[in-house]
Design a protein around this motif. Structure first.
Motif, mmCIF file in Angstrom:
data_model
loop_
_atom_site.group_PDB
_atom_site.id
_atom_site.type_symbol
_atom_site.label_atom_id
_atom_site.label_comp_id
_atom_site.label_asym_id
_atom_site.label_seq_id
_atom_site.Cartn_x
_atom_site.Cartn_y
_atom_site.Cartn_z
ATOM 1 N N ALA A 11 0.833 -1.201 0.000
ATOM 2 C CA ALA A 11 0.000 0.000 0.000
ATOM 3 C C ALA A 11 0.868 1.251 0.000
ATOM 4 O O ALA A 11 0.567 2.236 -0.683
ATOM 5 C CB ALA A 11 -0.924 0.008 1.210
ATOM 6 N N ARG A 14 2.260 1.721 -3.513
ATOM 7 C CA ARG A 14 1.241 2.241 -4.422
ATOM 8 C C ARG A 14 1.050 3.743 -4.173
ATOM 9 O O ARG A 14 0.960 4.528 -5.097
ATOM 10 C CB ARG A 14 -0.071 1.491 -4.237
ATOM 11 C CG ARG A 14 -1.144 1.932 -5.202
ATOM 12 C CD ARG A 14 -2.409 1.114 -5.101
ATOM 13 N NE ARG A 14 -2.949 1.164 -3.758
ATOM 14 C CZ ARG A 14 -3.306 0.103 -3.057
ATOM 15 N NH1 ARG A 14 -3.191 -1.095 -3.572
ATOM 16 N NH2 ARG A 14 -3.788 0.218 -1.845
ATOM 17 N N GLY A 15 1.026 4.145 -2.937
ATOM 18 C CA GLY A 15 0.896 5.556 -2.603
ATOM 19 C C GLY A 15 2.081 6.366 -3.075
ATOM 20 O O GLY A 15 1.937 7.520 -3.473
ATOM 21 N N TRP A 18 1.566 7.272 -6.731
ATOM 22 C CA TRP A 18 0.577 8.331 -6.883
ATOM 23 C C TRP A 18 1.153 9.679 -6.474
ATOM 24 O O TRP A 18 0.896 10.692 -7.124
ATOM 25 C CB TRP A 18 -0.674 8.025 -6.060
ATOM 26 C CG TRP A 18 -1.619 7.099 -6.749
ATOM 27 C CD1 TRP A 18 -1.847 5.790 -6.465
ATOM 28 C CD2 TRP A 18 -2.471 7.413 -7.843
ATOM 29 N NE1 TRP A 18 -2.780 5.276 -7.312
ATOM 30 C CE2 TRP A 18 -3.189 6.254 -8.170
ATOM 31 C CE3 TRP A 18 -2.693 8.571 -8.583
ATOM 32 C CZ2 TRP A 18 -4.116 6.213 -9.207
ATOM 33 C CZ3 TRP A 18 -3.627 8.531 -9.613
ATOM 34 C CH2 TRP A 18 -4.318 7.359 -9.912
ATOM 35 N N ARG A 89 0.304 19.106 0.436
ATOM 36 C CA ARG A 89 -0.879 18.324 0.057
ATOM 37 C C ARG A 89 -2.062 19.253 -0.183
ATOM 38 O O ARG A 89 -2.736 19.160 -1.200
ATOM 39 C CB ARG A 89 -1.197 17.333 1.169
ATOM 40 C CG ARG A 89 -2.509 16.628 1.000
ATOM 41 C CD ARG A 89 -2.863 15.861 2.261
ATOM 42 N NE ARG A 89 -3.960 14.949 2.035
ATOM 43 C CZ ARG A 89 -4.542 14.288 2.995
ATOM 44 N NH1 ARG A 89 -4.116 14.390 4.235
ATOM 45 N NH2 ARG A 89 -5.528 13.480 2.723
ATOM 46 N N TYR A 126 -7.099 13.205 -6.412
ATOM 47 C CA TYR A 126 -7.224 11.869 -5.845
ATOM 48 C C TYR A 126 -5.926 11.432 -5.170
ATOM 49 O O TYR A 126 -5.926 10.931 -4.043
ATOM 50 C CB TYR A 126 -7.619 10.858 -6.924
ATOM 51 C CG TYR A 126 -7.476 9.430 -6.464
ATOM 52 C CD1 TYR A 126 -8.410 8.858 -5.608
ATOM 53 C CD2 TYR A 126 -6.386 8.658 -6.861
ATOM 54 C CE1 TYR A 126 -8.270 7.557 -5.170
ATOM 55 C CE2 TYR A 126 -6.236 7.359 -6.427
ATOM 56 C CZ TYR A 126 -7.183 6.808 -5.587
ATOM 57 O OH TYR A 126 -7.034 5.528 -5.146
ATOM 58 N N ALA A 127 -4.818 11.621 -5.859
ATOM 59 C CA ALA A 127 -3.525 11.196 -5.314
ATOM 60 C C ALA A 127 -3.208 11.921 -4.023
ATOM 61 O O ALA A 127 -2.780 11.306 -3.030
ATOM 62 C CB ALA A 127 -2.423 11.441 -6.348
ATOM 63 N N ALA A 129 -5.350 13.588 -2.001
ATOM 64 C CA ALA A 129 -6.343 13.353 -0.956
ATOM 65 C C ALA A 129 -6.197 11.961 -0.349
ATOM 66 O O ALA A 129 -6.400 11.767 0.850
ATOM 67 C CB ALA A 129 -7.749 13.535 -1.510
ATOM 68 N N THR A 130 -5.812 10.996 -1.157
ATOM 69 C CA THR A 130 -5.716 9.625 -0.667
ATOM 70 C C THR A 130 -4.378 9.321 -0.015
ATOM 71 O O THR A 130 -4.326 8.717 1.052
ATOM 72 C CB THR A 130 -5.946 8.637 -1.831
ATOM 73 O OG1 THR A 130 -7.192 8.941 -2.452
ATOM 74 C CG2 THR A 130 -5.966 7.208 -1.334
ATOM 75 N N TYR A 131 -3.286 9.758 -0.636
ATOM 76 C CA TYR A 131 -1.960 9.357 -0.169
ATOM 77 C C TYR A 131 -1.095 10.516 0.306
ATOM 78 O O TYR A 131 0.003 10.290 0.795
ATOM 79 C CB TYR A 131 -1.207 8.628 -1.292
ATOM 80 C CG TYR A 131 -1.940 7.417 -1.796
ATOM 81 C CD1 TYR A 131 -2.014 6.268 -1.023
ATOM 82 C CD2 TYR A 131 -2.570 7.430 -3.028
ATOM 83 C CE1 TYR A 131 -2.685 5.161 -1.478
ATOM 84 C CE2 TYR A 131 -3.241 6.317 -3.492
ATOM 85 C CZ TYR A 131 -3.300 5.185 -2.716
ATOM 86 O OH TYR A 131 -3.972 4.094 -3.172
ATOM 87 N N GLN A 135 1.815 10.133 6.796
ATOM 88 C CA GLN A 135 1.067 8.922 7.125
ATOM 89 C C GLN A 135 1.088 8.737 8.629
ATOM 90 O O GLN A 135 2.132 8.803 9.250
ATOM 91 C CB GLN A 135 1.677 7.701 6.423
ATOM 92 C CG GLN A 135 1.719 7.824 4.912
ATOM 93 C CD GLN A 135 0.344 7.967 4.305
ATOM 94 O OE1 GLN A 135 -0.609 7.351 4.746
ATOM 95 N NE2 GLN A 135 0.240 8.820 3.307
#
Length: 143
Positions: A11, A14-15, A18, A89, A126-127, A129-131, A135
Motif C-alpha cells: 500500500a 502504491r501511494g 501516486w 498536500r 485523488y492522489a 487526498a488519498t496518499y 502517514q
C-alpha cells in the motif's frame, strides 16, 4: 503478521507512485507557468490594444510576475508533496481544483484537451487526498 506487514508495504508503494505522479504534475505545471511568465516579459511592449483582461488590463508584465510567482510556488509544492509535507498536500489540492475549474470553459473550443486536462487535475486531487501528507504511524493490527 508478516502478511499484514507485506500488505502495508504494498500500500505504501502504491501511494508512492501516486505521490510521484502528483508531484511531477505540479512541477510540470509550474514549469509551464514560468514559460508563460517569460513569454509575457518578452512581449510586454508588443501587446496590441485589443488584448485586454479583466484584472490587469493589457499589462503583460504584471501577468508575467503573477505567473512567475505561481510557477515557483507550484515547483516548490511539487517537490514538497514527494517529501510528505502536509501543507503541500493542501496547496496541491487547491491548485488542482482551481485548474480543473478553469479548464472547463474551454470545452467548447478544445473538447479533447479539456477532458484530458480536467482528468489529470482530478487524478492529482485523488492522489493527494488519498496518499498525500504524513502517514499516521499507528499500531499494526493482526487480522
Amino acid at each position: 503478521m508478516a502478511e499484514i506487514y507485506a500488505r502495508d508495504v504494498r500500500a505504501a508503494e502504491r501511494g508512492t507512485g501516486w505521490l510521484a505522479f502528483a508531484g511531477s504534475m505540479l512541477v510540470l505545471g509550474g514549469g509551464f507557468k514560468i514559460l508563460d511568465a517569460l513569454w509575457a516579459f518578452k512581449y510586454d511592449d508588443e501587446v496590441s490594444g485589443e488584448v485586454q483582461t479583466v484584472v490587469l488590463e493589457n499589462d503583460l508584465q504584471a501577468w508575467g510576475w503573477v505567473w512567475l510567482i505561481v510557477g515557483i510556488v507550484l515547483i516548490v509544492t511539487g517537490f514538497a508533496v514527494v517529501t510528505g509535507a502536509e501543507w503541500a498536500r493542501w496547496v496541491g489540492i487547491v491548485v488542482a481544483v482551481l485548474a480543473g475549474l478553469t479548464f472547463l470553459p474551454w470545452i467548447y473550443f478544445e473538447p479533447l484537451w479539456t477532458i484530458l486536462s480536467v482528468t489529470l487535475a482530478v487524478l492529482v486531487v485523488y492522489a493527494l487526498a488519498t496518499y498525500g501528507g504524513r502517514q499516521a504511524p499507528g499500531p499494526r493490527v493482526a487480522v
